[in-house]
Write an enzyme that holds these catalytic residues in place. Structure first.
Site, PDB file in Angstrom:
ATOM      1  N   GLY A   1       0.998  -1.142   0.086  1.00  0.00           N
ATOM      2  CA  GLY A   1      -0.094   0.237   0.136  1.00  0.00           C
ATOM      3  C   GLY A   1       0.839   1.192  -0.026  1.00  0.00           C
TER       4      GLY A   1
ATOM      5  N   GLN B   1       2.960   9.816   1.251  1.00  0.00           N
ATOM      6  CA  GLN B   1       4.090   9.462   1.487  1.00  0.00           C
ATOM      7  C   GLN B   1       5.039   9.649   0.141  1.00  0.00           C
ATOM      8  OE1 GLN B   1       2.206   5.237   2.163  1.00  0.00           O
ATOM      9  NE2 GLN B   1       4.213   5.114   3.023  1.00  0.00           N
TER      10      GLN B   1
ATOM     11  N   CYS C   1       5.683  -0.294   7.169  1.00  0.00           N
ATOM     12  CA  CYS C   1       5.275   0.865   6.336  1.00  0.00           C
ATOM     13  C   CYS C   1       6.525   1.307   5.668  1.00  0.00           C
ATOM     14  CB  CYS C   1       4.992   2.084   7.478  1.00  0.00           C
ATOM     15  SG  CYS C   1       4.662   3.584   6.572  1.00  0.00           S
ATOM     16  N   LEU C   2       6.403   1.573   4.237  1.00  0.00           N
ATOM     17  CA  LEU C   2       7.328   1.929   3.442  1.00  0.00           C
ATOM     18  C   LEU C   2       8.315   3.242   3.940  1.00  0.00           C
ATOM     19  CD1 LEU C   2       5.787   1.150   0.077  1.00  0.00           C
ATOM     20  CD2 LEU C   2       7.772   0.097   1.095  1.00  0.00           C
TER      21      LEU C   2
ATOM     22  N   HIS D   1      -4.795   1.792   7.308  1.00  0.00           N
ATOM     23  CA  HIS D   1      -3.280   2.335   7.570  1.00  0.00           C
ATOM     24  C   HIS D   1      -3.249   3.313   6.441  1.00  0.00           C
ATOM     25  CE1 HIS D   1       1.282   1.373   7.900  1.00  0.00           C
ATOM     26  NE2 HIS D   1       1.299   2.243   6.748  1.00  0.00           N
ATOM     27  N   GLU D   2      -3.429   3.194   5.163  1.00  0.00           N
ATOM     28  CA  GLU D   2      -3.051   4.070   4.138  1.00  0.00           C
ATOM     29  C   GLU D   2      -3.990   5.284   4.470  1.00  0.00           C
ATOM     30  OE1 GLU D   2      -0.345   3.708   2.550  1.00  0.00           O
ATOM     31  OE2 GLU D   2      -0.218   1.618   3.052  1.00  0.00           O
TER      32      GLU D   2
ATOM     33  N   HIS E   1      -2.379   7.884   6.752  1.00  0.00           N
ATOM     34  CA  HIS E   1      -1.229   8.574   6.069  1.00  0.00           C
ATOM     35  C   HIS E   1      -2.068   9.772   5.354  1.00  0.00           C
ATOM     36  CE1 HIS E   1       2.317   6.276   6.123  1.00  0.00           C
ATOM     37  NE2 HIS E   1       1.773   5.097   5.688  1.00  0.00           N
TER      38      HIS E   1
HETATM   39  C1  QAP Z   1       0.971  -1.029   5.103  1.00  0.00           C
HETATM   40  O1  QAP Z   1       3.171  -1.352   4.344  1.00  0.00           O
HETATM   41  C2  QAP Z   1       0.503  -2.335   5.584  1.00  0.00           C
HETATM   42  O2  QAP Z   1       9.816  -2.085   6.328  1.00  0.00           O
HETATM   43  C3  QAP Z   1       1.685  -1.188   3.807  1.00  0.00           C
HETATM   44  O3  QAP Z   1      11.812  -2.773   4.736  1.00  0.00           O
HETATM   45  C4  QAP Z   1       1.662  -3.407   6.300  1.00  0.00           C
HETATM   46  O4  QAP Z   1       3.596  -2.078   2.257  1.00  0.00           O
HETATM   47  C5  QAP Z   1      -0.659  -2.758   6.196  1.00  0.00           C
HETATM   48  C6  QAP Z   1       7.850  -2.430   3.652  1.00  0.00           C
HETATM   49  C7  QAP Z   1       1.344  -4.429   6.891  1.00  0.00           C
HETATM   50  C8  QAP Z   1      -0.861  -3.714   6.760  1.00  0.00           C
HETATM   51  C9  QAP Z   1       0.040  -4.482   7.088  1.00  0.00           C
HETATM   52  C10 QAP Z   1       8.181  -2.335   4.543  1.00  0.00           C
HETATM   53  C11 QAP Z   1       8.772  -3.055   2.641  1.00  0.00           C
HETATM   54  C12 QAP Z   1       6.292  -2.567   2.940  1.00  0.00           C
HETATM   55  C13 QAP Z   1       9.504  -2.225   5.255  1.00  0.00           C
HETATM   56  C14 QAP Z   1       4.080  -1.846   3.348  1.00  0.00           C
HETATM   57  C15 QAP Z   1      10.304  -2.753   4.253  1.00  0.00           C
HETATM   58  C16 QAP Z   1       9.978  -3.022   2.720  1.00  0.00           C
HETATM   59  C17 QAP Z   1       5.227  -1.731   3.722  1.00  0.00           C
HETATM   60 CO    CO Z   2       2.173   3.456   5.747  1.00  0.00          CO
END
Ligand code: QAP
Ligand code: CO
Length: 174
Positions: A44, A49, A89-90, A131-132, A135
């Site tokens: 997401g 972001q 989270c990215l 979550h998004e 943001h």
């Molecule tokens: C939000 O997050 C989310 O630390 C989206 O090293 C995540 O895409 C909602 C990511 C989990 C619900 C459950 C994070 C990639 C990606 C990192 C993401 C990383 C590489 C996070």
């Molecule tokens: Co995020």
């Protein structure tokens, strides 16, 4: 690929404004955000972001990474139940923590052409949308942690960035 802002960048605290014009520029931003999300292995990404402060987010929670979902001007109209999910989270790379959110939600939004739609979501899809949407309100998942844990997250990210810098400096010597 677009640059992704990282915690604790104050621009991540900006509250997004509604999208009013559905033009070519919006379409191009949506495509660039999807590309950036796939490139970064995310599920997401919110416009906030990538330093664009409009109510737009993209998701793809599919295993095959071929089911992009676009939400413009999303609103949650109903939510029920509770679930705990280990989120990342990215904008907070390498950090994961449990967050409690609604289990089932109804969301109203518009597609890339401005056409309204409504969906009922549950499980990871519901978590990711909430979550998004946080943001877009200037909120991050680390805000749900205790101040002490949030401070630890900040320190860990700073240390990681310093180490990366050091490694780059070393690499340029050899
Ligand atoms: C939000 O997050 C989310 O630390 C989206 O090293 C995540 O895409 C909602 C990511 C989990 C619900 C459950 C994070 C990639 C990606 C990192 C993401 C990383 C590489 C996070
Ligand atoms: Co995020």
């Amino acid at each position: 690929m677009l640059e992704i802002l990282e915690f604790p960048d104050p621009r991540l605290r900006t509250v997004a404004k509604p999208v009013e014009v559905f033009d070519l520029e919006l379409g191009e931003l949506i495509d660039a955000m999807l590309e950036t999300m796939y490139e970064a292995n995310g599920i997401g990404l919110a416009a906030t972001q990538v330093n664009r402060h409009i109510r737009l987010l993209v998701l793809d929670i599919s295993e095959a990474r071929n089911e992009p979902k676009i939400y413009v001007n999303p609103q949650i109209t109903n939510s029920e139940g509770q679930q705990v999910y280990e989120e990342g989270c990215l904008s907070v790379p390498g950090i994961y923590a449990n967050v409690k959110r609604a289990d089932r939600i109804i969301v109203q939004a518009q597609d890339r052409e401005g056409k309204p739609f409504e969906e009922e979501l549950d499980g990871l899809h519901a978590v990711c949308l909430q979550h998004e949407m946080d943001h877009l309100a200037g909120k991050l998942f680390v805000d749900y942690l205790s101040p002490l844990k949030r401070q630890l997250v900040r320190k860990k990210l700073e240390k990681g960035r310093r180490q990366a810098e050091q490694e780059e400096a070393t690499a340029s010597l050899i």
